[in-house]
Design a protein around this motif. Structure first.
Motif, PDB file in Angstrom:
ATOM      1  N   UNK A 159      67.810   8.336  60.237  1.00 35.08           N
ATOM      2  CA  UNK A 159      66.689   9.080  60.844  1.00 35.08           C
ATOM      3  C   UNK A 159      65.394   8.298  60.746  1.00 35.08           C
ATOM      4  N   UNK A 160      65.145   7.786  59.488  1.00 41.93           N
ATOM      5  CA  UNK A 160      63.964   6.994  59.235  1.00 41.93           C
ATOM      6  C   UNK A 160      63.830   5.854  60.264  1.00 41.93           C
ATOM      7  N   UNK A 161      64.977   5.237  60.455  1.00 44.35           N
ATOM      8  CA  UNK A 161      65.037   4.112  61.367  1.00 44.35           C
ATOM      9  C   UNK A 161      64.591   4.533  62.769  1.00 44.35           C
ATOM     10  N   UNK A 162      65.073   5.729  63.223  1.00 39.71           N
ATOM     11  CA  UNK A 162      64.734   6.233  64.550  1.00 39.71           C
ATOM     12  C   UNK A 162      63.249   6.536  64.681  1.00 39.71           C
ATOM     13  N   UNK A 163      62.677   7.128  63.612  1.00 44.32           N
ATOM     14  CA  UNK A 163      61.244   7.449  63.647  1.00 44.32           C
ATOM     15  C   UNK A 163      60.411   6.185  63.781  1.00 44.32           C
ATOM     16  N   UNK A 164      60.778   5.181  62.994  1.00 48.26           N
ATOM     17  CA  UNK A 164      60.060   3.900  63.051  1.00 48.26           C
ATOM     18  C   UNK A 164      60.127   3.337  64.462  1.00 48.26           C
ATOM     19  N   UNK A 165      61.325   3.454  65.033  1.00 41.27           N
ATOM     20  CA  UNK A 165      61.521   2.934  66.391  1.00 41.27           C
ATOM     21  C   UNK A 165      60.618   3.668  67.374  1.00 41.27           C
ATOM     22  N   UNK A 166      60.548   5.025  67.193  1.00 43.26           N
ATOM     23  CA  UNK A 166      59.725   5.844  68.088  1.00 43.26           C
ATOM     24  C   UNK A 166      58.254   5.468  67.966  1.00 43.26           C
TER      25      UNK A 166
END
Ligand SMILES: *[C@@H]1O[C@H](CO)[C@@H](O)[C@H](O)[C@H]1NC(C)=O
Ligand SMILES: *[C@@H]1O[C@H](CO)[C@@H](O)[C@H](O)[C@H]1NC(C)=O
Ligand SMILES: *[C@@H]1O[C@H](CO)[C@@H](O)[C@H](O)[C@H]1NC(C)=O
Ligand SMILES: *[C@@H]1O[C@H](CO)[C@@H](O)[C@H](O)[C@H]1NC(C)=O
Ligand SMILES: *[C@@H]1O[C@H](CO)[C@@H](O)[C@H](O)[C@H]1NC(C)=O
Length: 562
Positions: free
Chosen positions: A1-8
């Protein structure tokens, strides 16, 4: 999830950056485009902003035209223009025929302006200004070429050391030259918010006897017009950048011997006494003497060019209604203005606007043709249009894509029509391509027909040539069908006039045809590799040496003429 937020988050930042960049750099550029939904592909730039054509028989390149409208009522003479611009590798003198086909192109002059045909002592000459352009005026001389394209006269300003300006070179009925000069002089600019010990470009014109070089008349705008009659914004004003208060861009002379002068930066057309230099009257601008009784818009012109008499009571001009980053009007148009000088009444008679309502931010001209039609060159917009005297469009031609007109990719200060008969000192050029012989002769106006002649006896001193074929000259370059030409050793092509007289011949050429249509895969691969390497090298250069803008500033061939 963390990874996705950073990407966003990264995505959002990137998008914001792109939008900010677009807003800062893209939007101002986009605002300069003149996109219209009804533009034909040419004007959208499908062939480039300044499309060009090349030829098989010679090395020349000419602008590729778009003929939006053509009518047999258009004048049958030639069109004279001097294309230059950011997309024009070499500025040229260019003559086109009535169908838009090139007749003569010459790159040898560098920067040239005001190209036209004029009469001097009963003979036709090609006349133009050539020199260098500095700070939107010129430093050079005026030239007259005769029918063999050789310089017969070169004219320079008279008096103290002055150099000739590009805006005007008009030969009068008395075989004298009317020319413009920009002269920097010290001037008190406090009335226009500038330095009191400032500098201006004074607007001068001279009348010179072409044969003797005698100076017959000289006039200086600063002696007759107050500095605050200008509309030019106050910038510079010191010796390194004199203030261009007046900006004379045309001079005409009437039968009474008075001068009609257009000054772009004061929005004025002035009538100047031919003996005393006194201003007899002013049309337009802050010092306007005329009343527009019919409220016709007769004096509502701005940043105009090319004021001329048309008969005794009517004046024509091109109302640019624009300069760079300032457009008092939505589009440019030609005007004919009827004057009642006694009563000081002015009435707008006819306006001449093209089908796309172009906005010429600088340059341009209006010519009344022999047949009564009106011809307009749109200056900074690469277009010319011929109208009926009532303003109906007859012929409408573009030589650059109209969506990009404000970028000055290709422009011509003036464009005029006229008659011309030229016979160059060069020979025609021919080349075999496939089963045809391609032939052209730059500048030869009188060629009616080409005659292909072949010979077998290459060793003999005077080989005999027999005619293999003929072809009517069509356009700049003509193809003569010659399927069996390889059976002969050599050939040449003769240019015949309408009476069958030989005007000139190519040199004798060996019949080694250049094959077409068998490019090997290796050649394609090699070309692709070379292009890719060039792109990479260019990208590297770009990264290292900075922006588009600094690159543009350094580009020396093109300058804006106002
Ligand atoms: C083409 O141009 C080059 C260099 O300007 C010149 O050497 C060459 O002879 C020209 N070729 C033709 C066919 O005119
Ligand atoms: C053109 O001008 C040149 C140079 O002045 C001269 O030698 C030549 O005879 C002229 N040719 C014509 C056709 O007038
Ligand atoms: C220009 O200056 C003159 C004085 O030289 C003054 O009378 C006139 O009102 C000024 N005109 C404008 C438009 O400021
Ligand atoms: C031509 O010269 C005559 C006599 O000097 C003069 O009256 C006339 O105004 C001149 N015309 C032009 C157009 O210069
Ligand atoms: C223009 O004026 C001149 C002199 O006043 C006269 O000779 C000529 O006929 C007039 N031309 C026209 C077209 O009215």
């Amino acid at each position: 999830m963390r990874h996705n937020q950073a990407l966003r988050l990264t995505g959002c930042i990137a998008a914001a950056a792109v939008l900010a960049m677009l807003y800062t750099f893209g939007v101002p550029q986009l605002a300069r485009f003149r996109f219209r939904s009804d533009l034909p592909p040419y004007d959208w730039g499908v062939y480039g902003a300044a499309p060009s054509r090349s030829y098989l028989s010679c090395n020349l390149t000419t602008p590729r035209l778009e003929i939006l409208q053509w009518d047999s009522r258009c004048d049958s003479g030639f069109t004279f223009l001097a294309p230059r611009g950011f997309s024009v590798a070499k500025p040229s003198l260019l003559i086109l025929d009535a169908q838009g086909e090139p007749v003569w192109v010459d790159y040898s002059w560098g920067e040239v302006q005001d190209f036209k045909v004029q009469q001097f002592k009963g003979k036709d000459y090609l006349t133009f200004w050539a020199g260098v352009e500095i700070d939107i005026h010129g430093q050079g001389s005026w030239y007259m070429l005769n029918t063999s394209y050789q310089i017969q006269y070169r004219i320079s300003p008279m008096g103290k050391i002055l150099s000739g300006d590009l805006h005007e070179f008009q030969i009068t009925d008395n075989d004298t030259a009317l020319v413009t000069i920009y002269d920097s002089i010290p001037f008190d600019l406090s009335a226009v918010g500038g330095p009191s010990s400032g500098w201006i470009y004074d607007g001068l014109f001279q009348e010179i006897d072409i044969m003797t070089g005698e100076l017959l008349f000289e006039w200086r705008a600063s002696e007759h017009y107050p500095i605050n009659s200008t509309f030019w914004p106050m910038v510079g004003g010191d010796i390194s950048k004199p203030f261009d208060a007046f900006h004379i861009n045309s001079v005409d002379k009437d039968a009474q011997g008075n001068y009609l002068v257009s000054m772009r930066h004061t929005y004025t057309v002035s009538n100047i006494d031919g003996k005393t230099g006194a201003v007899l009257w002013t049309l337009g601008g802050r010092l306007n003497d005329f009343t527009d009784v019919a409220d016709s818009g007769a004096t509502d012109f701005s940043w105009q060019h090319d004021a001329r008499w048309w008969g005794n009571n009517t004046i024509t001009l091109l109302n640019n209604a624009a300069r760079e980053y300032d457009s008092p009007g939505p589009y440019s148009y030609g005007m004919s203005i009827q004057l009642d000088v006694e009563a000081r009444h002015a009435t707008l008679q006819t306006i001449f606007s093209d089908s796309q309502k172009v906005l010429a931010t600088s340059q341009g001209n209006l010519q009344v043709l022999e047949n009564g039609n009106i011809f307009v060159g749109w200056g900074h917009s690469a277009a010319f249009t011929e109208f009926t005297p009532e303003g109906e469009i007859l012929c409408d031609v573009h030589f650059g894509a109209s969506a990009y007109y404000s970028f000055g990719r290709i422009v011509s200060y003036r464009i005029l029509k006229g008659t011309w008969s030229g016979l160059p000192l060069t020979e025609p050029k021919a080349k075999i391509i496939g089963d045809g012989v391609y032939v052209s002769w730059n500048g030869a106006t009188e060629v009616w027909e080409w005659q292909l002649k072949v010979s077998d006896q290459s060793q003999s001193e005077n080989p005999t040539f027999s005619t293999l074929g003929k072809a009517r000259k069509i356009g700049f370059e003509t193809r003569i069908s010659a399927p069996n030409i390889n059976q002969y050793r050599e050939f040449r092509v003769a240019a015949l006039d309408a009476h069958g007289m030989v005007l000139g011949e190519t040199e004798t050429i060996k019949t080694e045809a250049i094959p077409i249509g068998n490019i090997s895969n290796f050649q394609i691969l090699l070309t692709a590799t070379l292009i890719s390497s060039a792109c990479l090298a260019f990208w590297g250069f770009w990264k290292r040496y900075g922006s588009y803008r600094t690159w543009l500033w350094k580009y020396k061939t093109y300058h804006i003429v106002h």
